[in-house]
Design a protein around this motif. Structure first.
Motif, PDB file in Angstrom:
ATOM      1  N   ARG A   1       0.828  -1.214   0.000  1.00 28.05           N
ATOM      2  CA  ARG A   1       0.000   0.000   0.000  1.00 28.05           C
ATOM      3  C   ARG A   1       0.864   1.266   0.000  1.00 28.05           C
ATOM      4  NH1 ARG A   1      -5.645  -0.537   3.249  1.00 28.05           N
ATOM      5  NH2 ARG A   1      -6.014  -2.775   3.020  1.00 28.05           N
ATOM      6  N   LEU A   2       1.952   1.244   0.754  1.00 26.05           N
ATOM      7  CA  LEU A   2       2.830   2.417   0.797  1.00 26.05           C
ATOM      8  C   LEU A   2       3.447   2.684  -0.567  1.00 26.05           C
ATOM      9  CD1 LEU A   2       4.531   1.831   4.263  1.00 26.05           C
ATOM     10  CD2 LEU A   2       3.031   3.746   3.644  1.00 26.05           C
ATOM     11  N   ARG A   3       3.848   1.619  -1.262  1.00 27.99           N
ATOM     12  CA  ARG A   3       4.398   1.805  -2.615  1.00 27.99           C
ATOM     13  C   ARG A   3       3.347   2.401  -3.533  1.00 27.99           C
ATOM     14  NH1 ARG A   3       6.936  -3.376  -1.887  1.00 27.99           N
ATOM     15  NH2 ARG A   3       5.264  -4.321  -3.120  1.00 27.99           N
ATOM     16  N   GLY A   4       2.100   1.930  -3.396  1.00 27.92           N
ATOM     17  CA  GLY A   4       1.026   2.464  -4.221  1.00 27.92           C
ATOM     18  C   GLY A   4       0.747   3.927  -3.964  1.00 27.92           C
ATOM     19  N   LEU A   5       1.097   4.399  -2.755  1.00 27.93           N
ATOM     20  CA  LEU A   5       0.905   5.810  -2.409  1.00 27.93           C
ATOM     21  C   LEU A   5       2.160   6.637  -2.682  1.00 27.93           C
ATOM     22  CD1 LEU A   5      -0.991   5.339   0.988  1.00 27.93           C
ATOM     23  CD2 LEU A   5      -1.988   5.983  -1.217  1.00 27.93           C
ATOM     24  N   GLY A   6       3.165   5.990  -3.249  1.00 25.71           N
ATOM     25  CA  GLY A   6       4.402   6.700  -3.560  1.00 25.71           C
ATOM     26  C   GLY A   6       5.359   6.833  -2.395  1.00 25.71           C
ATOM     27  N   ALA A   7       5.088   6.127  -1.294  1.00 28.31           N
ATOM     28  CA  ALA A   7       5.941   6.225  -0.098  1.00 28.31           C
ATOM     29  C   ALA A   7       6.990   5.114  -0.138  1.00 28.31           C
ATOM     30  CB  ALA A   7       5.095   6.128   1.166  1.00 28.31           C
ATOM     31  N   HIS A   8       7.932   5.235  -1.033  1.00 29.32           N
ATOM     32  CA  HIS A   8       8.981   4.231  -1.170  1.00 29.32           C
ATOM     33  C   HIS A   8      10.045   4.432  -0.092  1.00 29.32           C
ATOM     34  CE1 HIS A   8       7.393   3.024  -5.104  1.00 29.32           C
ATOM     35  NE2 HIS A   8       7.212   4.323  -5.332  1.00 29.32           N
ATOM     36  N   GLY A   9      10.654   3.340   0.346  1.00 28.62           N
ATOM     37  CA  GLY A   9      11.760   3.425   1.291  1.00 28.62           C
ATOM     38  C   GLY A   9      11.378   3.326   2.743  1.00 28.62           C
ATOM     39  N   VAL A  10      10.086   3.235   3.048  1.00 24.80           N
ATOM     40  CA  VAL A  10       9.646   3.074   4.434  1.00 24.80           C
ATOM     41  C   VAL A  10       9.870   1.625   4.863  1.00 24.80           C
ATOM     42  CG1 VAL A  10       7.666   3.139   5.992  1.00 24.80           C
ATOM     43  CG2 VAL A  10       7.950   4.926   4.252  1.00 24.80           C
ATOM     44  N   GLN A  11      10.400   1.422   6.058  1.00 26.89           N
ATOM     45  CA  GLN A  11      10.581   0.076   6.595  1.00 26.89           C
ATOM     46  C   GLN A  11       9.277  -0.373   7.253  1.00 26.89           C
ATOM     47  OE1 GLN A  11      13.432  -1.954   6.407  1.00 26.89           O
ATOM     48  NE2 GLN A  11      14.016  -0.389   4.921  1.00 26.89           N
ATOM     49  N   ALA A  12       8.667  -1.433   6.726  1.00 26.97           N
ATOM     50  CA  ALA A  12       7.467  -2.027   7.310  1.00 26.97           C
ATOM     51  C   ALA A  12       7.777  -3.499   7.560  1.00 26.97           C
ATOM     52  CB  ALA A  12       6.265  -1.875   6.380  1.00 26.97           C
ATOM     53  N   ARG A  13       7.915  -3.875   8.821  1.00 23.26           N
ATOM     54  CA  ARG A  13       8.351  -5.222   9.167  1.00 23.26           C
ATOM     55  C   ARG A  13       7.624  -5.713  10.416  1.00 23.26           C
ATOM     56  NH1 ARG A  13      13.142  -6.506   6.582  1.00 23.26           N
ATOM     57  NH2 ARG A  13      14.174  -4.768   5.498  1.00 23.26           N
ATOM     58  N   THR A  14       7.741  -7.001  10.672  1.00 23.55           N
ATOM     59  CA  THR A  14       7.278  -7.523  11.949  1.00 23.55           C
ATOM     60  C   THR A  14       8.282  -7.135  13.028  1.00 23.55           C
ATOM     61  OG1 THR A  14       8.459  -9.624  11.739  1.00 23.55           O
ATOM     62  CG2 THR A  14       6.234  -9.519  10.802  1.00 23.55           C
ATOM     63  N   PHE A  15       7.864  -7.220  14.279  1.00 25.51           N
ATOM     64  CA  PHE A  15       8.782  -6.945  15.380  1.00 25.51           C
ATOM     65  C   PHE A  15      10.049  -7.788  15.242  1.00 25.51           C
ATOM     66  CE2 PHE A  15       5.429  -4.836  17.858  1.00 25.51           C
ATOM     67  CZ  PHE A  15       6.168  -3.909  18.586  1.00 25.51           C
ATOM     68  N   HIS A  16       9.862  -9.082  14.983  1.00 25.94           N
ATOM     69  CA  HIS A  16      11.012  -9.981  14.946  1.00 25.94           C
ATOM     70  C   HIS A  16      11.897  -9.716  13.729  1.00 25.94           C
ATOM     71  CE1 HIS A  16       8.685 -12.265  17.945  1.00 25.94           C
ATOM     72  NE2 HIS A  16       9.871 -12.659  18.357  1.00 25.94           N
ATOM     73  N   ALA A  17      11.296  -9.428  12.589  1.00 24.45           N
ATOM     74  CA  ALA A  17      12.100  -9.166  11.394  1.00 24.45           C
ATOM     75  C   ALA A  17      12.928  -7.894  11.566  1.00 24.45           C
ATOM     76  CB  ALA A  17      11.202  -9.051  10.166  1.00 24.45           C
ATOM     77  N   ALA A  18      12.328  -6.853  12.127  1.00 22.61           N
ATOM     78  CA  ALA A  18      13.063  -5.606  12.351  1.00 22.61           C
ATOM     79  C   ALA A  18      14.183  -5.811  13.367  1.00 22.61           C
ATOM     80  CB  ALA A  18      12.106  -4.510  12.830  1.00 22.61           C
ATOM     81  N   ALA A  19      13.876  -6.544  14.440  1.00 23.99           N
ATOM     82  CA  ALA A  19      14.882  -6.776  15.480  1.00 23.99           C
ATOM     83  C   ALA A  19      16.013  -7.664  14.964  1.00 23.99           C
ATOM     84  CB  ALA A  19      14.229  -7.412  16.706  1.00 23.99           C
ATOM     85  N   LEU A  20      15.671  -8.693  14.198  1.00 17.28           N
ATOM     86  CA  LEU A  20      16.696  -9.597  13.682  1.00 17.28           C
ATOM     87  C   LEU A  20      17.645  -8.863  12.746  1.00 17.28           C
ATOM     88  CD1 LEU A  20      17.712 -12.510  13.644  1.00 17.28           C
ATOM     89  CD2 LEU A  20      16.167 -12.948  11.719  1.00 17.28           C
ATOM     90  N   ARG A  21      17.106  -7.971  11.944  1.00 21.48           N
ATOM     91  CA  ARG A  21      17.938  -7.191  11.018  1.00 21.48           C
ATOM     92  C   ARG A  21      18.914  -6.303  11.786  1.00 21.48           C
ATOM     93  NH1 ARG A  21      16.844  -2.409   7.512  1.00 21.48           N
ATOM     94  NH2 ARG A  21      17.808  -2.788   5.478  1.00 21.48           N
ATOM     95  N   GLN A  22      18.427  -5.637  12.821  1.00 23.83           N
ATOM     96  CA  GLN A  22      19.294  -4.765  13.608  1.00 23.83           C
ATOM     97  C   GLN A  22      20.300  -5.569  14.430  1.00 23.83           C
ATOM     98  OE1 GLN A  22      17.043  -1.794  15.842  1.00 23.83           O
ATOM     99  NE2 GLN A  22      15.519  -1.662  14.210  1.00 23.83           N
ATOM    100  N   LEU A  23      19.865  -6.696  14.980  1.00 22.38           N
ATOM    101  CA  LEU A  23      20.770  -7.522  15.776  1.00 22.38           C
ATOM    102  C   LEU A  23      21.919  -8.038  14.916  1.00 22.38           C
ATOM    103  CD1 LEU A  23      21.057  -8.732  18.676  1.00 22.38           C
ATOM    104  CD2 LEU A  23      19.978 -10.802  17.758  1.00 22.38           C
ATOM    105  N   GLY A  24      21.582  -8.493  13.695  1.00 25.42           N
ATOM    106  CA  GLY A  24      22.628  -8.962  12.797  1.00 25.42           C
ATOM    107  C   GLY A  24      23.615  -7.878  12.423  1.00 25.42           C
ATOM    108  N   PHE A  25      23.148  -6.641  12.350  1.00 25.61           N
ATOM    109  CA  PHE A  25      24.023  -5.522  11.995  1.00 25.61           C
ATOM    110  C   PHE A  25      24.962  -5.161  13.152  1.00 25.61           C
ATOM    111  CE2 PHE A  25      24.930  -0.952  11.878  1.00 25.61           C
ATOM    112  CZ  PHE A  25      25.475  -0.819  10.602  1.00 25.61           C
ATOM    113  N   PHE A  26      24.439  -5.135  14.379  1.00 20.12           N
ATOM    114  CA  PHE A  26      25.236  -4.656  15.509  1.00 20.12           C
ATOM    115  C   PHE A  26      26.046  -5.751  16.202  1.00 20.12           C
ATOM    116  CE2 PHE A  26      21.963  -1.234  15.397  1.00 20.12           C
ATOM    117  CZ  PHE A  26      22.838  -0.153  15.244  1.00 20.12           C
TER     118      PHE A  26
END
Length: 664
Positions: free
Chosen positions: A73-98
């Motif tokens: 829906r965000l892409r359809g509204l032109g809002a590209h680049g927004v992070q939309a994730r589950t709690f676990h997906a967002a946390a796993l991505r950050q944990l892997g980075f740090f």
């Protein structure tokens, strides 16, 4: 889209959400009121007006499907680049980075299933490690971790919340299991899903440099389904915010159905106090369901008023009238399955698509009868709640074949035809197999890929197999499975967040809805909310049913769910004594307590296993005089009714005979 274009597509309440781009915002959104539309337009409006930068927005929700829908829906509204994730997906991505920076090396391996770890821990502390016991203990481990309950506090907490310890185990033994479970994980060098959130939150709390980097990256937060947030998720959210209040939460207390897993609506209900000055917006215009469905939904949930809960949102239907809600009582389970399938076939004949029909039930074990009846009738179906679509071995094999097909495809052949030719070797055929089971499930999965190819070709006639593969890769990353063209069979829990044109709510008898395992008023109230969720899944056609007996020719021992006694046509509600005399209640409670304690000593179990304190008080207030009246007491359940029901009634009657003047 311009800011005015974005707002023009919204109703007044949704527009209030979209324009509240700064400060804390709490959106109380009823079922079908367009909450996803409101919050995605809010994000897009904030970007369009220059308040947000897309990369500084983090939107979190609870399922990969919901996150994928939000991104689309965000892409359809032109809002590209927004992070939309589950709690676990967002946390796993950050944990892997740090992790390499904070700890060094790669992060520990993530285990998706706890069973082996829990079994090892159970053996270590001397608890049974059979399959059922391990499953229940694994659920208890998750409950403790998402509730931030450490082993040393486990006994105190379960006593404080009157929680039943699984398997009849002693709370001390389960506390030892929690400690052993963490030891087993450490020894094997693995982490579980709860650890992902715990470890990241700890990093943010303890490392200022890590917190500053995250706070610089993410400045605006949106949390969907906020009524289902757990203490652990709230703790991580607090670390993400770092004391800031640029947060928009969306939820509905009437749809809190995961308390058993640690979810609590308290964070939603106390949001204005936690975030002073928060703007509260209520969405009550229901665009999903007909007035007939909405009226029943309001009736189902409104009964909960006066029980210490927040008054539910009263939905207002926006659609035109539809067919009346149907209520059917069948003689037995087999007759119910046959009757439901006959109604399904009539809907299909009238033009309703199979994928727009759902049969919902309380427990997964109830699906078998409907599977057999649908297969016998030649009606395609899919069972939700099993293995994830893109994790299936046959789907993974099909993707490999499609990648090869993309390289070898004839550019002059239509893409859907090429896809069909490729998938024939993976189990697809023009007609589905007649039998149910693995072969049928495999065909349904392949048919979903074929249908997606047809959709892509319809949208872009020049699309090639490579385009389909790219679409599938994107969907796999987001766990956004394609639609299977078949009737959906699902538990009420698995149906959360979904909707269909036609919904069959089945098995609506005492002991199933509410389940006999629901003990105490809080648990029974959650069962009512679960029924409300089921009702609100229907757009137009809604059928409610139950069976009076389990087997053909059996005794009609089942009664209608207490939640529907006042709403089912032709039913007369049984009178229940009110708590009009505290002295009488106290007298009966004392008599019940003496009987319960004696029974507990005689059977060698804890008194709370016979009657919990809350259940004992509920019986004392109602003072039932028959098994039917006793069955209406929240938390009694069919098993207790069968084993101790007569004794409980005798204890109550004994108190009545002692003090007849108190019971006039």
């Amino acid at each position: 889209m311009s800011p005015d274009d974005l707002l023009a597509a919204l109703d007044p309440e949704q527009r209030a959400v979209a324009t509240a781009v700064r400060g804390p915002v709490c959106v109380l959104a009823g079922a079908g009121t367009g909450k996803t539309r409101a919050i995605t337009h809010r994000i897009a409006y904030g970007i369009t007006t220059g308040v947000y930068k897309p990369g500084n927005v983090l939107a979190v929700t609870f399922t990969a499907r919901a996150a994928g829908e939000m991104r689309t829906r965000l892409r359809g509204l032109g809002a590209h680049g927004v992070q939309a994730r589950t709690f676990h997906a967002a946390a796993l991505r950050q944990l892997g980075f740090f992790w390499p920076k904070v700890v060094g090396g790669p992060p520990p391996r993530l285990v998706e299933h706890k069973a082996q770890l829990v079994a090892a821990a159970a053996t270590r502390v001397g608890l049974p490690a059979d399959r059922t016991g391990v499953r229940d203990l694994a659920a208890e481990v998750e409950w403790a971790k998402v509730g931030l309950v450490v082993p040393d506090d486990y006994e105190r907490v379960v006593a404080a919340v009157d929680r039943t310890v699984p398997g009849g185990h002693d709370a001390q033994a389960v506390a030892r299991l929690l400690t052993a479970y963490e030891q087993v994980k450490d020894e094997r060098g693995v982490i579980d899903f709860e650890d992902v959130l715990l470890l990241l939150a700890a990093m943010l709390a303890e490392r200022r440099d890590v917190a500053e980097q995250v706070h610089e990256q993410y400045r605006w937060f949106v949390v969907d389904e906020y009524q289902d947030v757990s203490p652990l998720q709230q703790y991580l959210l607090d670390q993400w915010l770092g004391g800031r209040h640029e947060l928009c939460v969306v939820g509905d207390p009437s749809q809190t159905i995961y308390s058993f897993a640690g979810a609590t609506p308290q964070h939603l209900l106390t949001f204005p106090r936690t975030h002073p000055g928060a703007q509260v917006v209520r969405l009550v215009r229901d665009y999903r369901s007909t007035p007939q469905v909405v009226a029943l939904a309001n009736d189902v949930i409104t009964v909960a008023r006066g029980r210490g809960t927040v008054a539910p949102l009263e939905l207002r239907a926006q659609r035109p009238d539809g067919p009346p809600v149907r209520f059917t009582a069948y003689d037995d389970d087999e007759a119910e399955a046959a009757g439901v399938v006959a109604s399904v076939r009539r809907l299909l004949a009238s033009g309703v698509r199979a994928s727009e029909i759902a049969v919902l039930y309380r427990t997964n074990a109830q699906s078998e009868a409907f599977e057999e009846a649908l297969a016998s009738a030649g009606v395609s179906y899919q069972v939700r709640g099993g293995e994830r679509f893109f994790a299936r071995q046959d789907v993974r094999e099909a993707l490999v074949l499609l990648r090869g097909g993309a390289r070898a495809a004839d550019p002059d052949e239509p893409m859907p035809a090429t896809v069909r030719d490729v998938l024939r070797s993976a189990g697809w055929s023009d007609e589905p197999p007649a039998a149910r089971g693995a072969a049928r499930e495999r065909w349904e999965a392949m048919q979903a890929l074929v249908a997606l190819a047809d959709e892509l070709a319809a949208a872009n006639p020049r699309a090639r197999v490579a385009d389909l593969v790219a679409e599938l890769d994107e969907r796999a990353a987001a766990q956004h499975a394609p639609t299977v063209e078949g009737v959906t069979l699902a538990s009420l829990h698995a149906a959360k967040g979904l909707e269909w044109d036609a919904v069959f709510l089945t098995g609506l008898s005492e002991g199933l809805v509410p389940t006999s395992l629901a003990e105490g008023e809080a648990a029974v109230a959650e069962e009512r909310r679960l029924l409300y969720v089921g009702v609100t899944r229907a757009r137009e056609h809604l059928h409610l049913s139950y069976a009076r007996s389990r087997l053909p020719g059996g005794r009609p021992t089942r009664s209608l769910s207490r939640f529907l006694v006042d709403l089912w046509p032709g039913q007369v509600r049984r009178a229940v004594p009110s708590d009009d005399d505290p002295r009488a209640t106290e007298r009966v409670a004392g008599q019940l307590t003496r009987w319960r304690d004696a029974h507990a000593r005689a059977t060698g179990v804890a008194p709370a296993r016979v009657l919990t304190p809350s259940l004992l008080q509920a019986i004392a207030r109602r003072r039932p005089a028959s098994l039917e009246e006793l069955a209406q007491v929240p938390g009694m359940g069919q098993q207790r009714l069968a084993t101790i029901g007569a004794d409980v009634l005798e204890a109550v009657a004994g108190a009545v005979r002692v003090t007849p003047h108190e019971f006039r």
